[in-house]
Motif scaffolding. Structure first.
Motif, PDB file in Angstrom:
ATOM      1  N   ALA A  65      -3.488 -13.969 -19.644  1.00  0.00           N
ATOM      2  CA  ALA A  65      -3.323 -12.833 -18.722  1.00  0.00           C
ATOM      3  C   ALA A  65      -2.187 -11.923 -19.151  1.00  0.00           C
ATOM      4  CB  ALA A  65      -3.060 -13.358 -17.313  1.00  0.00           C
ATOM      5  N   ARG A 231      -6.415 -21.401 -23.621  1.00  0.00           N
ATOM      6  CA  ARG A 231      -7.654 -20.852 -23.096  1.00  0.00           C
ATOM      7  C   ARG A 231      -7.450 -19.440 -22.561  1.00  0.00           C
ATOM      8  NH1 ARG A 231      -9.026 -23.618 -18.754  1.00  0.00           N
ATOM      9  NH2 ARG A 231     -11.189 -22.903 -18.818  1.00  0.00           N
ATOM     10  N   HIS A 233      -7.942 -16.188 -20.015  1.00  0.00           N
ATOM     11  CA  HIS A 233      -7.583 -16.226 -18.597  1.00  0.00           C
ATOM     12  C   HIS A 233      -8.767 -15.970 -17.684  1.00  0.00           C
ATOM     13  CE1 HIS A 233      -7.673 -11.886 -18.964  1.00  0.00           C
ATOM     14  NE2 HIS A 233      -7.627 -11.807 -17.663  1.00  0.00           N
ATOM     15  N   SER A 234      -9.898 -15.500 -18.203  1.00  0.00           N
ATOM     16  CA  SER A 234     -11.001 -15.223 -17.287  1.00  0.00           C
ATOM     17  C   SER A 234     -12.341 -15.393 -17.990  1.00  0.00           C
ATOM     18  CB  SER A 234     -10.896 -13.807 -16.718  1.00  0.00           C
ATOM     19  OG  SER A 234     -12.126 -13.474 -16.119  1.00  0.00           O
ATOM     20  N   ALA A 235     -13.077 -16.432 -17.593  1.00  0.00           N
ATOM     21  CA  ALA A 235     -14.389 -16.661 -18.194  1.00  0.00           C
ATOM     22  C   ALA A 235     -15.390 -15.609 -17.732  1.00  0.00           C
ATOM     23  CB  ALA A 235     -14.890 -18.053 -17.822  1.00  0.00           C
ATOM     24  N   SER A 480       4.392 -17.858 -13.625  1.00  0.00           N
ATOM     25  CA  SER A 480       4.774 -18.787 -14.687  1.00  0.00           C
ATOM     26  C   SER A 480       6.171 -18.441 -15.210  1.00  0.00           C
ATOM     27  CB  SER A 480       3.804 -18.662 -15.837  1.00  0.00           C
ATOM     28  OG  SER A 480       3.922 -17.350 -16.343  1.00  0.00           O
TER      29      SER A 480
ATOM     30  N   GLY C 456     -12.766 -27.199 -17.407  1.00  0.00           N
ATOM     31  CA  GLY C 456     -11.663 -26.350 -16.964  1.00  0.00           C
ATOM     32  C   GLY C 456     -12.155 -25.208 -16.118  1.00  0.00           C
ATOM     33  N   PHE C 457     -11.188 -24.586 -15.457  1.00  0.00           N
ATOM     34  CA  PHE C 457     -11.526 -23.527 -14.524  1.00  0.00           C
ATOM     35  C   PHE C 457     -11.760 -22.206 -15.244  1.00  0.00           C
ATOM     36  CE2 PHE C 457      -9.361 -26.546 -11.768  1.00  0.00           C
ATOM     37  CZ  PHE C 457     -10.345 -26.684 -10.809  1.00  0.00           C
ATOM     38  N   ALA C 458     -12.370 -21.262 -14.513  1.00  0.00           N
ATOM     39  CA  ALA C 458     -12.731 -19.982 -15.118  1.00  0.00           C
ATOM     40  C   ALA C 458     -11.514 -19.087 -15.273  1.00  0.00           C
ATOM     41  CB  ALA C 458     -13.783 -19.285 -14.258  1.00  0.00           C
ATOM     42  N   TYR C 459     -10.537 -19.240 -14.371  1.00  0.00           N
ATOM     43  CA  TYR C 459      -9.412 -18.315 -14.373  1.00  0.00           C
ATOM     44  C   TYR C 459      -8.113 -19.048 -14.621  1.00  0.00           C
ATOM     45  CZ  TYR C 459     -12.907 -15.495 -12.110  1.00  0.00           C
ATOM     46  OH  TYR C 459     -14.062 -14.828 -11.813  1.00  0.00           O
ATOM     47  N   ILE C 460      -7.296 -18.484 -15.470  1.00  0.00           N
ATOM     48  CA  ILE C 460      -5.953 -19.018 -15.668  1.00  0.00           C
ATOM     49  C   ILE C 460      -4.988 -17.855 -15.535  1.00  0.00           C
ATOM     50  CG2 ILE C 460      -4.422 -20.279 -17.163  1.00  0.00           C
ATOM     51  CD1 ILE C 460      -6.802 -21.259 -18.676  1.00  0.00           C
ATOM     52  N   TYR C 461      -4.339 -17.763 -14.385  1.00  0.00           N
ATOM     53  CA  TYR C 461      -3.319 -16.735 -14.269  1.00  0.00           C
ATOM     54  C   TYR C 461      -1.931 -17.357 -14.414  1.00  0.00           C
ATOM     55  CZ  TYR C 461      -7.009 -13.643 -12.792  1.00  0.00           C
ATOM     56  OH  TYR C 461      -8.163 -12.893 -12.751  1.00  0.00           O
ATOM     57  N   GLU C 463       0.677 -19.866 -16.621  1.00  0.00           N
ATOM     58  CA  GLU C 463       0.883 -20.320 -18.001  1.00  0.00           C
ATOM     59  C   GLU C 463       0.589 -21.803 -18.145  1.00  0.00           C
ATOM     60  OE1 GLU C 463       1.847 -19.930 -21.998  1.00  0.00           O
ATOM     61  OE2 GLU C 463       1.416 -18.518 -20.412  1.00  0.00           O
ATOM     62  N   GLU C 464       1.129 -22.615 -17.218  1.00  0.00           N
ATOM     63  CA  GLU C 464       1.105 -24.061 -17.467  1.00  0.00           C
ATOM     64  C   GLU C 464      -0.272 -24.674 -17.209  1.00  0.00           C
ATOM     65  OE1 GLU C 464       2.657 -23.148 -13.392  1.00  0.00           O
ATOM     66  OE2 GLU C 464       2.780 -22.410 -15.450  1.00  0.00           O
ATOM     67  N   ASP C 466      -3.129 -24.391 -18.623  1.00  0.00           N
ATOM     68  CA  ASP C 466      -3.898 -24.918 -19.750  1.00  0.00           C
ATOM     69  C   ASP C 466      -3.116 -25.999 -20.483  1.00  0.00           C
ATOM     70  OD1 ASP C 466      -2.029 -23.188 -20.504  1.00  0.00           O
ATOM     71  OD2 ASP C 466      -3.395 -21.700 -21.325  1.00  0.00           O
ATOM     72  N   MET C 467      -1.957 -26.359 -19.941  1.00  0.00           N
ATOM     73  CA  MET C 467      -1.200 -27.435 -20.592  1.00  0.00           C
ATOM     74  C   MET C 467      -1.595 -28.787 -19.997  1.00  0.00           C
ATOM     75  SD  MET C 467       0.534 -26.070 -22.894  1.00  0.00           S
ATOM     76  CE  MET C 467       0.693 -24.352 -23.330  1.00  0.00           C
ATOM     77  N   ILE C 477      -5.149 -23.161  -8.883  1.00  0.00           N
ATOM     78  CA  ILE C 477      -6.319 -22.330  -9.177  1.00  0.00           C
ATOM     79  C   ILE C 477      -6.978 -21.860  -7.898  1.00  0.00           C
ATOM     80  CG2 ILE C 477      -8.555 -22.279 -10.294  1.00  0.00           C
ATOM     81  CD1 ILE C 477      -6.451 -22.543 -12.252  1.00  0.00           C
ATOM     82  N   GLU C 478      -7.124 -22.785  -6.960  1.00  0.00           N
ATOM     83  CA  GLU C 478      -7.855 -22.459  -5.730  1.00  0.00           C
ATOM     84  C   GLU C 478      -6.937 -22.699  -4.540  1.00  0.00           C
ATOM     85  OE1 GLU C 478     -11.801 -22.119  -3.548  1.00  0.00           O
ATOM     86  OE2 GLU C 478     -11.054 -21.521  -5.488  1.00  0.00           O
ATOM     87  N   PRO C 479      -5.970 -21.817  -4.334  1.00  0.00           N
ATOM     88  CA  PRO C 479      -5.007 -22.067  -3.264  1.00  0.00           C
ATOM     89  C   PRO C 479      -5.696 -22.228  -1.925  1.00  0.00           C
ATOM     90  CG  PRO C 479      -4.376 -20.205  -4.614  1.00  0.00           C
ATOM     91  CD  PRO C 479      -5.786 -20.528  -4.962  1.00  0.00           C
TER      92      PRO C 479
END
Lengths: 487, 465, 487
Positions: A65, A231, A233-235, A480, C456-461, C463-464, C466-467, C477-479
């Protein structure tokens, strides 16, 4: 579309005193054909342009992102800068004839266009191709390249490197072109119909050198050398991009015929329109097969069903079929796609082993599958189709009994492209590297280029962010950045 | 036999061309929706997207019922001000207009309201939006289109008696579409005033960035894609051969139009990139997007009658115009969330002037007299074509300014007086999505405790305080 | 396009000794017509393909973030797997003639294509339709279906169930087809021009059975049985999807003419090109009316202006007009859209009452509105247009005074489609259910399929993310899953 013959023939049939009538009728035919062909070519060009949107979304979704703004800006500029440079000299280098076999030298800034051979619509179509090549490369060096370096290589690639290659293989003067009226390379010329080599390999090899010289992103390989997936940030964006590219590919491959109203035998239902339909079918089948192969291949290797891998596989199949789409049977397209998927998986494994980091797998995908596509064409090109598309008595696919001359020409093509792009782009990237203009500082890379170079992050889902602008808020935009990882 | 074949082939080719161009223009509606959605804050995304969907929807009904009639209904009793026939597509297809032509014009009409909705985003009541959208695409825009594009319009370059012997050349609508939408937006934004918090206590502007730059880029590319239908498509017919030329006809001019369009947009984008780099010190993707669009808006008027090199000039100045107007807007603390007024208004006006300066004689005659020999028309001032054309262009700008001001201005003012224009301040702070659209656009973005997540919660909060 | 008559007529006009000239000219005519028609058909096919992107985005936006990858993968695979299966036997089942009234049996793997009746472009166009049907169904069973089950039903639907239905109603041999050269059903045949029944009802009914057998998602209805809205995660994607579908529908409906250069009366400005324009207009008006009706209807029912509802209403209107788009007046399209919106709202209410959970309302939308569209056509089809499109002296709309035979045929169509799809897909889903292959475990459903099945999830906003992959990250991811509302 052969106007003079038309009216001559017709006059012959109508009798001596009907020449004017014949001319009149034939001019009507010609006008209609021009209109049909231009309509076809223009809308194909629009489709090819929409691939630029596809690249932008694919890239945006595949990076993290914090670098989204940067990668999207590069894609917008591909189109914009590409438009200017290709207008000023790119098109002239590529198609400006009469010229020598190496580079064109007419029609700078569309001087004396429209001519009998080129209309504005041809330029537009070729422009859309040129910007696609640059779009490929920008993926390979994403997330760690200075913007200035990007501007330089992009204009160099679209303005010079790519046009020269397309002149070699596509213009009537090109030394390896299959349209060369003079002496054909090995009596055959290279059949790279829509540019597995000219577009995809060029972009892929350029990206290869860029990514190689820059080295992997920070954190891509941990100290013990194990590869760590960074990875995107957005599939969703990746999927949008893939579908838009698929959509655009229908302009890319079938559109490369340029004309649709060409009858192979007048009055029959079978003509260039059928060949164009067949091209669309082979394109579809190759992509679909590659996608399915990748799906199950990756399932076996990694144990889960991964959508981004499937998208890459799909694109790999397209990149491979691009060279031969117009001259192979549909069943051959399935073979092409199947092998393309394996090639892509193999290249990715190889890249991991040699610690080569390409955020979008662009070098592997467009380089590897593109090269396979060129070989594939030389193996499976069918006699009938080659004669219809390129003219009679050409060598055709090795496995179809056409002998090895086509294959020889295609091997030459691969070597020449690799050599030329390495000599030009490799040098360029190395110079930029030496001038410290290529890679951003590690601080910038950690905190993300959007923040440091592009005035803020791409996404704001917090309410108070747009209320104040200060250091605290920076953390809010990118949660982050409270963690040591990215500060 | 011969004639009938020619007729059917001609009609089918032209219809294929026009229909697919119309589809491309329609894509611009998606482009607008994404551009707007990305440029506003997350709490208003649903609202702005709904307005864009409703543009297309309301626009098509009103344009079908009477908009098209007002614009192109120049039947037996035609007058230069307003069309009077073809209501609800009665007597269509006729020898002059086919269904495909209506579809193409409809795609233009819905674009206008899309422009305006950007200017008044984030603070307008939805009901007010419905009213002005219906009025704009159903009445205000069709009248202007009739003036400039219908064969009986008094500004039209193809009418029987030409204004200044020339008529205004607004090929694809820098004025008719973009200027109209922008002026309407200008009045709306002016009467509503800036968004809460846009300018701080001392009148210093506080940047309010959109919530999703990806959507902005997506929208920009889709608009670019659609513009290939907008400009080259405006020829309506592609199978028109030019006499005393070899192998040339509308197909050549259509290709040239696409090229000029591309070059203008590209130049403007690059100029904006470097201009903003000098001004603000970073490479901003969103500014480049706006620059590209500014270039397109400017070339839209002259795209068919200028040389490619002139398009580069056009784009260059369009970028400067856009940057200038944005600075001006900040000085006057005028708040337009999408810069729609500056972009479509400023660049649109520049585009009309540009056409008056650079239109090339050969192309003008090709486009408006299908290349007949012996026709004399005024053309660009700088190309030595005299003052007739530029005069007509200036008249068009002034007329559009005044007409839209006297229609949309009072409308917005009336809505303002009736308190149905702007939303209450607490709704604005909470966001339109939660207050009137039943929840946020994105489920699952970080939730603060002090913030309602669904419409029910919002109502509860409202009751509490 | 009537070649023989053309040259005969022309020879008559040109005089006895000009037969060759006549042939020559008429062949030119034919060539031009082929070129135009293919151009038209191909670009329509591309538009229809872009609907696949529309479905993908609509589905992705309407599910929760934790299942985005899964739903998008299914959509990509619809296109990919569909391409292969439809190439291998789908097209043969559907259009392979000569054959019986139930199923086609020629042209497997495009054998002996191009023929005088079918060209490659026809295949491409029909393929785009086939994958659309599968796309509809995948929406109904979203968020709770095992991926394997998805693969099975998707290939079965595109490869067999859908082709058979399209053979019945669209191929020249189909027992209920309006193109049937032999005996027409009730002397009329079914007028399902672009497939309200063949495509949308088939997809909708299949989805209905799938969703019914799987049961609602966890948390969709609370213990007291009240329905709890599980809102999609991104309205922007829903809007993108809707607009792309709208865009694609211009290929779906007007494109179904297949040919554009057909003159109804030689030399007039009115011909098939006008009919095609009219089709685009009716399509637009129906969708727009439905959207407006939904907008105000939902405003009254729920008290707020909801964009996703409007999008669904729009699509409902399109699904309804699809059957009759080419044979009704524009004003009738407005009626069609208005009722379609009410049908959709009604079906949704009904679904809530019977606790039927369809995440995308696909069964209600495509099934309900599709059925209404078929009835609507039988009521409002205008005599003039039916004769132009389908040939002279056909029964037409009941309300237009055309008698009840068309209506009878259409009622038969609805019953047959419901019966056939239930018998095939219903059984299939039930078997999968019994084999425990249909629904995922409740743990998987809680934590989301992206994590458990798709790596894994579609969205990563963050940083950590994907660790590490662990429970903490789930909340990141899904608050909303921490809030009682959506669990």
């Amino acid at each position: 579309m052969a106007t003079p013959t038309c009216s001559a023939d017709l006059a012959g049939l109508l009798g001596p005193n009907a020449t004017n009538a014949a001319d009149f009728i034939c001019n009507k035919f010609t006008d209609a054909n021009f209109a049909i062909d231009t309509t076809y070519l223009l809308f194909s060009a629009y489709l090819v342009f929409s691939m630029q949107l596809g690249f932008a979304m694919l890239c945006a979704g595949s990076v993290r992102a914090k670098n989204t703004m940067n990668i999207m800006l590069t894609n917008v500029l591909d189109a914009a800068a590409g438009g200017l440079f290709y207008y000023l000299f790119g098109f002239a280098f590529a198609f400006g004839g009469p010229s020598n076999g190496f580079i064109g030298r007419q029609n700078f800034a569309l001087d004396s266009i429209p001519s009998s051979s080129f209309d504005y619509s041809n330029f537009l179509y070729q422009w859309a191709f040129a910007i696609a090549a640059a779009g490929i490369t920008s993926g390979s060096i994403a997330e760690r390249t200075q913007f200035v370096a990007y501007l330089i290589y992009s204009s160099f690639l679209t303005g010079f490197v790519y046009p020269v290659v397309s002149h070699w293989f596509w213009s009537a003067d090109g030394w390896a072109s299959a349209f060369n009226t003079g002496d054909l390379l090995f009596g055959s010329g290279v059949i790279d119909f829509a540019g597995s080599g000219v577009v995809h390999m060029v972009g892929g090899i350029a990206g290869l050198w860029g990514a190689l010289i820059e080295g992997p992103r920070i954190g891509r390989f941990d100290h013990s050398g194990r590869s760590v997936a960074l990875r995107g940030h957005s599939a969703s964006l990746v999927v949008i991009g893939t579908f838009m590219l698929w959509f655009g590919w229908y302009g890319f491959n079938p559109g490369s015929f340029n004309k649709i109203s060409v009858a192979y035998a007048s009055g029959k239902y079978y003509g260039q329109w059928s060949a164009i339909g067949r091209t669309a079918v082979t394109t579809t089948l190759a992509g679909c097969t590659a996608a399915l192969t990748t799906l199950f291949g990756k399932r076996i290797l990694s144990g889960h069903w991964n959508v981004t891998d499937v998208c890459n596989g799909l694109l790999g199949g397209f990149a491979a079929i691009t060279a031969g789409c117009s001259v192979v049977e549909p069943w051959a397209a399935i073979i092409c796609g199947f092998v393309a998927a394996l090639v892509l998986i193999g290249c990715n494994k190889l890249a991991e082993i040699v610690k080569f980091d390409d955020p979008l797998e662009a070098a592997q995908l467009h380089g590897g599958c593109g090269a396979w596509g060129i070989i594939f064409t030389a193996l499976f090109a069918s006699k009938k189709y080659v004669n219809e598309v390129y003219g009679a008595d050409r060598p055709y696919g090795l496995f179809m009994g056409g002998g090895g001359r086509l294959l020889a020409a295609h091997v030459i093509q691969i070597l020449v492209i690799v050599g030329w792009v390495s000599a030009t782009m490799g040098t360029l990237f190395y110079t930029l590297h030496k001038l410290k203009l290529l890679r951003i500082s590690s601080e910038d890379e950690m905190s993300g280029m959007d923040l440091t170079r592009h005035g803020g992050f791409a996404y704001i889902y917090h309410e108070e962010d747009d209320m104040q602008k200060n250091g605290i808020q920076l953390r809010k935009i990118e949660p982050s950045s409270t963690t040591p990882m990215s500060v | 036999m011969e004639v009938s074949w020619e007729q059917s082939v001609t009609d089918s080719i032209n219809t294929v061309y026009l229909l697919f161009s119309a589809y491309l223009v329609f894509v611009m509606q998606l482009g607008f929706a994404m551009l707007c959605a990305g440029s506003v804050r997350a709490k208003n995304a649903m609202n702005i997207m709904l307005t864009n969907v409703v543009d297309a929807v309301v626009g098509s009904i009103s344009y079908y019922l009477f908009g098209f009639a007002f614009a192109f209904g120049d039947g037996s009793n035609s007058n230069p001000f307003i069309g009077t026939s073809f209501f609800a597509l009665k007597d269509i297809p006729s020898s002059s207009y086919d269904y495909s032509f209506f579809l193409y014009q409809w795609a233009f009409a819905i674009a206008v309201a899309g422009i305006t909705s950007g200017s008044i985003a984030e603070r307008t009541q939805f009901s007010a939006y419905l009213v002005f959208s219906f009025f704009l695409s159903g009445f205000v825009y069709p009248i202007v289109a009739h003036w400039v594009w219908s064969s009986s319009g008094w500004l039209s370059p193809s009418s029987s008696d030409l204004l200044f012997g020339s008529g205004a050349i607004d090929f694809a609508g820098s004025g008719v579409v973009h200027l109209v939408g922008a002026i309407a937006g200008f009045w709306g934004a002016l009467i509503e005033g800036p968004r809460v918090g846009r300018f701080d206590a001392f009148g210093k502007p506080v940047p309010m960035r959109g919530h999703n730059a990806t959507l902005v880029v997506l929208g920009t590319f889709l608009l670019w894609f659609g513009w290939f239908g907008f400009n080259p498509g405006s020829f309506d017919k592609i199978l028109v051969a030019y006499p005393n030329t070899t192998d040339q006809g509308n197909w050549t001019a259509v290709g040239r139009t696409a090229v000029t369009t591309t070059l203008a947009g590209s130049t403007a984008g690059i100029i904006t990139l470097f201009g903003r780099r000098l001004l603000v010190g970073h490479w901003d993707a969103l500014d480049v997007c706006n620059g590209v669009l500014g270039g397109f808006v400017a070339i839209t008027s002259g795209c068919s009658v200028v040389e490619p090199w002139a398009a580069i000039v056009c784009g260059f100045f369009a970028a400067l115009v856009l940057i200038g107007f944005n600075i001006l807007a900040l000085k006057l603390s005028f708040d337009d969330p999408l810069e729609a007024t500056q972009l479509h208004g400023g660049c649109g006006a520049w585009g009309l002037i540009f056409t008056g300066l650079f239109a090339k004689e050969e192309f003008v005659i090709q486009v408006y007299n299908s290349g007949e020999s012996g026709v004399v028309r005024p053309y660009g001032l700088l190309m030595g074509g005299g003052w007739g054309l530029i005069g007509a262009q200036v008249i068009e700008i002034l007329m559009i300014l005044s007409w839209v001001s006297v229609t949309m201005g009072p409308l917005f003012f009336a809505l303002h007086k009736l308190n149905v224009l702007r939303i209450p301040i607490e709704d604005e702070v909470a966001g339109l999505d939660i207050s009137s659209h039943g929840g946020y656009a994105y489920a699952g973005h970080p939730a603060e405790e002090n913030r309602p997540r669904f419409y029910a919660d919002y109502m509860r909060m409202q009751d509490n305080n």
